[in-house]
Design an enzyme around this catalytic site. Structure first.
Site, short mmCIF file in Angstrom:
data_model
loop_
_atom_site.label_atom_id
_atom_site.label_comp_id
_atom_site.label_asym_id
_atom_site.label_seq_id
_atom_site.Cartn_x
_atom_site.Cartn_y
_atom_site.Cartn_z
N LYS A 1 74.28 -135.12 63.42
CA LYS A 1 74.77 -135.29 64.78
C LYS A 1 75.28 -134.00 65.41
O LYS A 1 75.13 -133.78 66.61
CB LYS A 1 75.87 -136.36 64.80
N GLU B 1 84.79 -136.45 68.50
CA GLU B 1 84.45 -136.64 69.90
C GLU B 1 85.66 -137.20 70.64
O GLU B 1 86.45 -137.97 70.07
CB GLU B 1 83.29 -137.62 70.07
N HIS C 1 81.95 -150.83 65.52
CA HIS C 1 80.89 -149.88 65.87
C HIS C 1 79.50 -150.36 65.49
O HIS C 1 78.54 -149.57 65.52
CB HIS C 1 81.15 -148.50 65.24
N ARG D 1 63.46 -143.51 64.77
CA ARG D 1 62.82 -144.68 64.14
C ARG D 1 62.77 -145.81 65.16
O ARG D 1 63.28 -145.68 66.27
CB ARG D 1 63.64 -145.12 62.93
#
Length: 623
Positions: free
Chosen positions: A116, A200, A235, A297
């Protein structure tokens, strides 16, 4: 065109791929572990190869065994599905090196988007807006804590190699950061063999918006519009829909164009998803939507995109992997209606969403809508894999029509004895705020108490149980569960028990109480109503599940004790963490029920434990 396809996956996605392959005239090969020897995907494929023991690490995650199975059966291509090895660039390269077709993006594209932190840097260079945060290589606790303090709380810790909500923690207070970081790293290490994280800024009113993209080897990249995946728990996505409600054409054009730029930046081929986080405090606006990550994917929620575009994404995958161009150009793709998907999990919402495993003695998902599943009645939900039972999908000309259709599907689910979240899904779909599209990723957590259905049967369910028992007893000729009142007007009653509570209920002779259905066996009556199942013992004096004594800490599921925080003799306070149990790659904290002393400790760090094993006993403090 590919002639024989090996599917390196299991469950509903394997069945989904088999269906399209069959329609295209492509032969299929399934692979299976010990636990899946009689699984639906094995029964549906043209051939099947055993690849190892039940744990995924010894079967579905062993690339060498999968490639050997393809060679053994003469397959010329491998489709990874999603999860497992689908985003493993090393496996993708090994498939190509073995002379097989890889149904997916180039290994270099997977590598570019797999971590990420690197992906966000790449997206910044491509002109794609990203969320403020920390992407540095210094992974020391001190540096991460300093950066979190600078970003400002709440802050989100995310595993750089993460996905599916694993290795992710929201931290609200500075004093919780180190503990949450350690937990996040353990989970990331267990799930992805990589405990590095990024930070973040937590967006206060976040919506999860993602764009389906598709590329081919001829340099073409298109988008198939956006999905909203804001309804999440821990999440993990629960309900997804397309298109995103409240999305105006100008914003759609900008976010989809950004997604195409992102895909082109990594020379993308095949199906992929660009995921964004939107600050929806003032509605959806292009200048408040930020790149999060790319999934290289097919996504679990791909059916909603298929429903509104009329495209079979698996067919596109097979065609593009065979060297063909994308079948449609961008201006030929249009949105038609609205689609919503709900993930039906084998879990018990009334017990904190603990996974529920075991045989599917009764399994009926009805016949409405689109159902994607990898199980049938008589199959078993294994503790070794993800607990998703099925995807329930509905399409309507309007969002309201799709909501009503999907809620009706969820309410009609009949599964027993495995518990599911069907009633929880129906409640979420029928919530007024959901209907008004007042959405963000905190929706479920805020409304949890109202969304989780009462696990105790009300009077109408008791009545339905009595009526079903009556009808079965009449068929049996010997009504063992029924009683007659002497010296009184003839009334027939059923004596029933539910978790230790006994009632004698006068049968009404009707079978439509509470819009319920049910079935009766020698010792029990099971009632299905609004997505829930209720098991009543017939003539059940003294029955009911045994309850542990006050203060006994029981294992809520089979798992492994990964952290032990107390010792015998320790004083503890209500809510204090005693230990952490890992099951299905997720961590579950077990806490003290009240102030007291640990008088017994049966658990040890690293030990495997069975469901309802007594792990500790807390003696309450004297007043």
């Amino acid at each position: 065109m590919i002639s024989k396809l090996l599917i390196a996956n299991r469950g509903e996605i394997a069945c989904r791929i088999i269906r399209t392959a069959r329609e295209m005239g492509v032969a299929t090969v399934a692979v299976y572990s010990d636990a899946d020897a009689r699984a639906l995907h094995v029964r549906q494929a043209d051939e099947a190869v055993h690849i190892g023991p039940s744990p995924a690490a010894e079967s579905y995650l062993v690339g060498e065994k999968i490639i050997a199975a393809a060679k053994q059966t003469g397959a010329d291509a491998i489709h990874p599905g999603y999860g497992f090895l689908s985003e493993n660039a090393g496996f993708a390269q090994a498939v190509i090196d073995a002379g097989l077709v890889w149904v997916g993006p180039k290994p270099a594209s997977i590598d570019a988007m797999g971590l990420k932190d690197a992906a966000k840097t790449l997206m910044q260079d491509a002109g794609v807006p990203v969320t403020p945060g920390y992407l540095g290589k210094d992974q020391s606790v001190e540096r991460l804590k300093k950066e979190a303090d600078a970003i400002g709380y709440p802050v989100l810790i995310k595993a750089v190699a993460g996905g599916g909500g694993k290795g992710m923690r929201k931290v609200d207070r500075a004093e919780d950061f180190e503990a949450d970081l350690q937990s996040c790293r353990r989970e990331a290490k267990a799930s992805f063999s990589n405990d590095e994280v990024l930070l973040e800024k937590w967006i206060t009113s976040p919506r999860h918006i993602e764009v389906q993209v598709f590329g081919d080897s001829h340099g073409n990249v298109v988008h198939l519009f956006e999905r909203d995946c804001s309804l999440q728990r821990r999440h993990q996505k629960v309900i997804e829909e397309a298109p995103a409600p409240g999305m105006d054409e100008a914003t759609r054009e900008e976010i989809c164009a950004a997604a195409v730029r992102a895909a082109k930046a990594v020379d993308y081929e095949g199906a992929g998803t660009i995921e964004f986080i939107a600050d929806a405090s003032e509605g959806l606006r292009a200048d408040r939507i930020f790149f999060m990550e790319m999934n290289t994917r097919l996504q679990v929620e791909h059916p909603v995109t298929e429903e509104i575009t009329g495209v079979d994404l698996v067919e596109w995958q097979l065609r593009v992997a065979s060297g063909e161009a994308i079948p449609l150009k961008q201006d030929e793709l249009v949105i038609n209606g609205h689609a919503i998907e709900a993930r039906l999990y084998a879990e018990d919402p009334s017990s904190g969403f603990l996974p529920s495993t075991g045989p599917l003695d009764h399994f009926d998902l009805g016949h409405a809508g689109r159902i994607e599943t990898g199980v049938e009645e008589g199959d078993v939900i294994s503790p070794h894999y993800d607990p998703m039972v099925a995807k329930l999908v509905a399409w309507g000309e309007t969002r309201d029509e799709a909501i009503d259709e999907l809620a009706a599907i969820a309410e009609s689910v009949e599964i027993w004895p495995v518990k599911t979240n069907a009633a929880f899904l129906a409640n979420a779909l029928l919530d007024d705020d959901f209907g008004e599209a007042e959405l963000d990723t905190g929706f479920i957590e805020r409304k949890l108490d109202t969304l989780v259905a009462d696990a105790e049967p009300d009077d109408t369910i008791w009545q339905a149980a009595a009526d079903f028992t009556l009808m079965a007893a009449m068929d049996e000729d010997v009504p063992s569960a029924l009683g007659f009142r002497l010296n009184a007007a003839p009334r027939i009653a059923a004596t029933l028990g539910f978790k230790g509570e006994m009632r004698t209920v006068i049968a009404s002779g009707k079978q439509d109480a509470a819009h319920a259905t049910g079935f009766v066996e020698d010792a029990r009556t099971v009632v299905f109503a609004d997505g829930q199942s209720f098991e009543f013992a017939r003539d059940a004096r003294g029955t009911g599940a045994a309850a542990a004594a006050d203060g006994a800490i029981l294992a809520p599921m089979p798992g492994k004790v990964i952290t032990l925080d107390v010792a015998e003799g320790d004083s503890v306070t209500a809510g204090q963490r005693l230990m952490v149990l890992e099951a299905m790659k997720m961590e579950h904290s077990l806490t003290a029920p009240f102030d007291g002393t640990v008088t017994q400790l049966s658990a040890s760090e690293g030990a495997q434990v069975q469901v309802e094993a007594v792990l500790a006993v807390v003696q309450p403090a004297e007043d």
